[in-house]
Design a protein around this motif. Structure first.
Motif, PDB file in Angstrom:
ATOM      1  N   MET A 244       0.838  -1.203   0.000  1.00 28.66           N
ATOM      2  CA  MET A 244       0.000   0.000   0.000  1.00 28.66           C
ATOM      3  C   MET A 244       0.871   1.252   0.000  1.00 28.66           C
ATOM      4  O   MET A 244       0.519   2.273   0.602  1.00 28.66           O
ATOM      5  CB  MET A 244      -0.934  -0.013   1.221  1.00 28.66           C
ATOM      6  N   VAL A 245       1.998   1.187  -0.684  1.00 30.87           N
ATOM      7  CA  VAL A 245       2.912   2.318  -0.774  1.00 30.87           C
ATOM      8  C   VAL A 245       2.984   2.796  -2.214  1.00 30.87           C
ATOM      9  O   VAL A 245       2.668   2.054  -3.153  1.00 30.87           O
ATOM     10  CB  VAL A 245       4.322   1.951  -0.257  1.00 30.87           C
ATOM     11  N   ASP A 246       3.406   4.033  -2.395  1.00 32.57           N
ATOM     12  CA  ASP A 246       3.538   4.642  -3.713  1.00 32.57           C
ATOM     13  C   ASP A 246       5.013   4.597  -4.104  1.00 32.57           C
ATOM     14  O   ASP A 246       5.793   5.469  -3.735  1.00 32.57           O
ATOM     15  CB  ASP A 246       3.021   6.081  -3.667  1.00 32.57           C
ATOM     16  N   GLU A 247       5.378   3.561  -4.829  1.00 32.49           N
ATOM     17  CA  GLU A 247       6.789   3.346  -5.177  1.00 32.49           C
ATOM     18  C   GLU A 247       7.342   4.498  -6.013  1.00 32.49           C
ATOM     19  O   GLU A 247       8.484   4.933  -5.823  1.00 32.49           O
ATOM     20  CB  GLU A 247       6.947   2.030  -5.944  1.00 32.49           C
ATOM     21  N   GLU A 248       6.534   4.997  -6.925  1.00 36.98           N
ATOM     22  CA  GLU A 248       6.995   6.079  -7.796  1.00 36.98           C
ATOM     23  C   GLU A 248       7.289   7.338  -6.988  1.00 36.98           C
ATOM     24  O   GLU A 248       8.315   8.006  -7.198  1.00 36.98           O
ATOM     25  CB  GLU A 248       5.936   6.367  -8.865  1.00 36.98           C
ATOM     26  N   PHE A 249       6.389   7.661  -6.060  1.00 32.48           N
ATOM     27  CA  PHE A 249       6.625   8.840  -5.226  1.00 32.48           C
ATOM     28  C   PHE A 249       7.884   8.661  -4.395  1.00 32.48           C
ATOM     29  O   PHE A 249       8.726   9.573  -4.309  1.00 32.48           O
ATOM     30  CB  PHE A 249       5.421   9.105  -4.315  1.00 32.48           C
ATOM     31  N   MET A 250       8.033   7.514  -3.751  1.00 35.41           N
ATOM     32  CA  MET A 250       9.197   7.295  -2.889  1.00 35.41           C
ATOM     33  C   MET A 250      10.491   7.380  -3.681  1.00 35.41           C
ATOM     34  O   MET A 250      11.489   7.939  -3.208  1.00 35.41           O
ATOM     35  CB  MET A 250       9.086   5.946  -2.188  1.00 35.41           C
ATOM     36  N   SER A 294      -7.023   7.956  -0.373  1.00 41.27           N
ATOM     37  CA  SER A 294      -6.221   9.015  -0.965  1.00 41.27           C
ATOM     38  C   SER A 294      -6.858  10.354  -0.646  1.00 41.27           C
ATOM     39  O   SER A 294      -8.062  10.557  -0.847  1.00 41.27           O
ATOM     40  CB  SER A 294      -6.129   8.839  -2.485  1.00 41.27           C
ATOM     41  N   GLY A 295      -6.008  11.238  -0.155  1.00 44.09           N
ATOM     42  CA  GLY A 295      -6.480  12.457   0.450  1.00 44.09           C
ATOM     43  C   GLY A 295      -6.483  12.268   1.952  1.00 44.09           C
ATOM     44  O   GLY A 295      -7.444  12.625   2.636  1.00 44.09           O
ATOM     45  N   LEU A 323       5.288   7.631   2.322  1.00 43.03           N
ATOM     46  CA  LEU A 323       5.141   6.242   1.898  1.00 43.03           C
ATOM     47  C   LEU A 323       3.963   6.070   0.951  1.00 43.03           C
ATOM     48  O   LEU A 323       4.018   5.268   0.013  1.00 43.03           O
ATOM     49  CB  LEU A 323       4.960   5.332   3.118  1.00 43.03           C
ATOM     50  N   THR A 324       2.901   6.826   1.171  1.00 41.94           N
ATOM     51  CA  THR A 324       1.692   6.676   0.355  1.00 41.94           C
ATOM     52  C   THR A 324       1.525   7.776  -0.683  1.00 41.94           C
ATOM     53  O   THR A 324       0.507   7.829  -1.374  1.00 41.94           O
ATOM     54  CB  THR A 324       0.448   6.645   1.268  1.00 41.94           C
ATOM     55  N   GLY A 325       2.518   8.677  -0.781  1.00 46.21           N
ATOM     56  CA  GLY A 325       2.486   9.711  -1.810  1.00 46.21           C
ATOM     57  C   GLY A 325       1.439  10.777  -1.591  1.00 46.21           C
ATOM     58  O   GLY A 325       1.024  11.468  -2.539  1.00 46.21           O
ATOM     59  N   VAL A 329      -1.458  14.819  -3.258  1.00 47.79           N
ATOM     60  CA  VAL A 329      -2.905  14.668  -3.327  1.00 47.79           C
ATOM     61  C   VAL A 329      -3.566  15.838  -2.610  1.00 47.79           C
ATOM     62  O   VAL A 329      -3.169  16.208  -1.508  1.00 47.79           O
ATOM     63  CB  VAL A 329      -3.349  13.337  -2.684  1.00 47.79           C
ATOM     64  N   GLN A 330      -4.568  16.435  -3.237  1.00 56.67           N
ATOM     65  CA  GLN A 330      -5.258  17.553  -2.613  1.00 56.67           C
ATOM     66  C   GLN A 330      -5.856  17.129  -1.270  1.00 56.67           C
ATOM     67  O   GLN A 330      -6.569  16.128  -1.181  1.00 56.67           O
ATOM     68  CB  GLN A 330      -6.361  18.080  -3.520  1.00 56.67           C
ATOM     69  N   GLY A 331      -5.527  17.893  -0.223  1.00 56.28           N
ATOM     70  CA  GLY A 331      -6.015  17.565   1.106  1.00 56.28           C
ATOM     71  C   GLY A 331      -5.187  16.523   1.820  1.00 56.28           C
ATOM     72  O   GLY A 331      -5.485  16.163   2.962  1.00 56.28           O
ATOM     73  N   GLY A 332      -4.136  16.025   1.184  1.00 55.53           N
ATOM     74  CA  GLY A 332      -3.291  15.008   1.788  1.00 55.53           C
ATOM     75  C   GLY A 332      -2.022  15.604   2.366  1.00 55.53           C
ATOM     76  O   GLY A 332      -1.745  16.797   2.229  1.00 55.53           O
ATOM     77  N   GLY A 333      -1.230  14.772   3.018  1.00 56.25           N
ATOM     78  CA  GLY A 333       0.056  15.213   3.561  1.00 56.25           C
ATOM     79  C   GLY A 333       0.068  15.180   5.067  1.00 56.25           C
ATOM     80  O   GLY A 333      -0.459  14.256   5.700  1.00 56.25           O
TER      81      GLY A 333
END
Length: 681
Positions: A244-250, A294-295, A323-325, A329-333
């Motif tokens: 459940m991780v975002d490999e591209e972002f990492m 997401s978000g 880890l999850t990118g 994402v709008q509203g994420g972080g």
């Protein structure tokens, strides 16, 4: 700059000066020259007209009959609170003559300023005062009592206090409110979360106490104090294990993700459950909720950094969005604080260059009790402003013992005769924020705000800026910097090319509209001020300093064999010690409580509503017990700093340790242990 002092009637824009992330825009109503009402400014983009009880009742605080109106000198014993009025001229002459003598006989390091953000105005909190004490060569104060550990820990991951724009959180789909009683301390984040909730967002609260925020949540997760790092690492274990991780972002935005992937294998849910008290099934559920939404936003509070492991704790939690990118994402972080976006030219305001070639010692404000009693050579004079250490500093009994020293010349500048002022030799009356010119930078939203004076100074009260100008003159310092006006100081603060986000804000803008937003763009994540320019899951900086390079759980020390971990959190109607002397706010809070688990209460023969003695080898206090399931077994929680009253034993910081946290010199208020026993009466 136009002020509103000469206009006896009308409604005028203002700013809340309290040490609160929301930093509300206000409208102040005047009638016959007096403030009669304070309300929220509906046009403020973030706070939008809503304010809390604390600032709504601010007029009562300003015109409180107990407010100081003129300088005082002590005529009784220290701590007795007996004073007589003197003039400002006598006060300044008395202070500066003492200081000159101390400098001649013992050197300037015998003098110590002691301050914090009782008023968040940047001019009154950190300009002329710093200039004076730097010029003097006085001992330096590490102002680390609040967010130091977490701020440093967060920066090891992100490079600066950069976080999600609160205005974007109306689009958030999952909130992790982690270690923050937001209903009481960040109400506008609650309002924004409510807007998101209407669109389907879920709210999870992780905390040691099911307070108002825990009751508001869709899901409350109780956790043992000081174990939040382990829970975050357990979530990472599942995120990696279940892809459940975002490999591209990492790959693009982080360093150390492969090392972290291996490292967190040891933090399996069963192990983490045994550490945190959170059931393994709940750890799986939370990880999957976070990894599949997401978000998702992690709102990191102040509470969890007030442990011996507080810096590493915040650093670890700050790794989760990477880890999850979620940063893209709008509203994420995540948000620990946002003051990095409003970072201004502190060097120009504070003039640290004046310390060149001076071997000036540093004193951590968290150990002021020990410093007053044990430091060699001794502190022989202390100037206290914007703070009340007799009530707010840890190891409170040690602090009061230090303040009782007859050879300690103490000056306090405040609105009231506080617990600390009772020990002073000279007491100076301070203005409220509504009487000052100042600028404000939120540590949550992205707006800088200007305060124009609304009313004339109360009695003979003076702002910090003016007091330190007078003291500089009394010391014979003729440097031009002590003549800088408030306008000149604000212009100096805004002249700061090092912060590209500040470039759009000018003095003229602030005068025109009272607030301006930093020019933050979503691509700030592209170039972070870490050594690598990326989110540092693996930190070589930490490694060089002897810390674990990867996020790692270290248990808080077991300081004694006493049975209960003790957390003295904030309450709803006070802000630290501010408002604890106001009858209306005390009535709203009713009385100081201790929250205790049902099983612990039954085992101790304690019933709901009993008055108990809470004690350890540092001190004791007496509180009324609230028995239930709001805390885990083995944990007790109190709320609020209650003003000293004759015959009452409510001083919770008599119980708290003055150990220093792992990073930033931070406080460890929440890592103490106590025993609890029912009182006979």
């Amino acid at each position: 700059m136009k002020t509103y002092v000469d206009q006896p009637n009308g409604v005028f824009p203002s700013v809340c000066s309290l040490d609160c992330p929301d930093q509300c825009g206000l409208l102040v109503h005047k009638q016959d020259g007096k403030i009669v009402k304070v309300e929220g400014d509906p046009n403020h983009p973030v706070t939008q007209g809503s304010i809390c009880n604390k600032v709504r009742n601010m007029a009562e605080r300003i015109y409180d009959t107990k407010r100081l109106t003129q300088p005082l000198k002590r005529v009784g014993a220290k701590g007795e609170g007996k004073f007589e009025p003197i003039t400002w001229e006598e006060a300044i002459q008395t202070i500066t003559s003492h200081w000159k003598q101390l400098i001649r006989e013992h050197g300037p390091e015998s003098i110590l300023p002691y301050s914090f953000y009782g008023n968040m105005g940047r001019l009154n909190a950190e300009t002329m005062d710093y200039r004076l004490f730097h010029r003097m060569g006085a001992s330096l104060l590490d102002r680390a009592i609040c967010n130091a550990a977490g701020g440093v820990g967060y920066n090891y991951t992100m490079g600066a206090n950069y976080g999600t724009d609160p205005e974007e959180t109306v689009h958030t789909k999952l909130f992790l409110m982690w270690g923050i009683n937001a209903v009481s301390t960040n109400m506008h984040q609650v309002m924004l979360a409510e807007k998101a909730r209407k669109n389907g967002a879920k709210i999870v609260v992780i905390d040691v106490h099911k307070n108002q925020t825990g009751r508001w949540a869709d899901w409350f997760i109780p956790i043992l104090p000081g174990t939040d790092t382990a829970l975050a690492l357990g979530l990472m274990h599942i995120l990696f294990a279940e892809n459940m991780v975002d490999e591209e972002f990492m790959e693009k935005y982080t360093v150390g993700h492969e090392e972290l992937r291996e490292h967190v294998k040891q933090y399996d849910p069963q192990t983490v459950s045994s550490i945190t008290g959170v059931p393994a099934d709940d750890i799986y559920r939370l990880a999957r909720m976070y990894g599949q939404t997401s978000g998702s936003l992690v709102r990191i509070g102040n509470g969890l950094q007030h442990h011996d492991n507080g810096g590493m704790c915040v650093r670890t939690i700050a790794c989760l969005p990477a880890l999850t990118g979620q940063w893209l994402v709008q509203g994420g972080g995540a948000m620990k604080g946002n003051k990095g976006f409003l970072e201004h030219n502190k060097q120009a305001l504070q003039r640290p260059d004046l310390l060149a070639n001076k071997k000036t010692r540093r004193v951590n404000m968290n150990v002021i009790g020990s410093a007053l009693l044990e430091l060699d050579p001794p502190i022989r004079s202390m100037f206290v402003y914007g703070c009340n250490p007799a009530l707010v500093a840890p190891e409170g009994n040690k602090v009061k013992k230090g303040l009782l020293r007859e050879d300690l010349f103490t000056v306090v500048h405040d609105l009231f005769l506080t617990e600390t002022a009772a020990y002073a030799d000279i007491v100076l009356p301070a203005t409220s924020a509504f009487e000052n010119t100042d600028f404000y930078t939120s540590y949550w939203h992205h707006y800088m705000q200007l305060q124009k004076p609304v009313i004339a100074p109360y009695g003979e009260s003076k702002p910090n800026v003016e007091v330190f100008r007078l003291l500089a003159k009394g010391m014979g310092y003729e440097d031009e910097m002590f003549d800088d006006s408030e306008e000149e100081l604000i212009r100096q603060a805004l002249d700061y090319p090092a912060n590209p986000f500040l470039g759009s804000i000018t003095y003229e803008d602030l005068v025109e509209k009272n607030y301006r937003k930093a020019a933050v763009t979503p691509d700030f994540i592209e170039k972070l001020p870490t050594p690598s320019g990326k989110i540092e899951l693996y930190s070589k900086q930490l490694e060089k300093l002897g810390y674990p390079a990867l996020p790692t759980y270290t248990p808080i020390p077991v300081e004694s064999d006493l049975p209960f971990l003790y957390v003295p959190g904030p309450n709803h109607n006070f802000l630290n010690s501010t408002f604890s002397n106001n009858a209306k706010h005390v009535k709203l809070e009713k009385f100081p409580r201790l929250f205790m688990n049902t099983a612990d209460a039954e085992a101790s023969g304690i019933a709901d509503g009993d008055v108990v003695r809470v004690w350890n080898d540092r001190g004791e206090c007496e509180l009324t017990v609230s028995v239930g399931e709001t805390v885990l077994a083995g944990v007790v929680v109190s709320q609020g700093l209650w003003a000293d009253q004759p015959g009452a034993k409510h001083h919770v910081n008599a119980l708290t340790p003055d150990r220093i946290a792992d990073m930033g010199g931070g406080a460890t208020f929440f890592s103490g242990r106590v025993n609890v026993e029912k009182l006979a009466r």
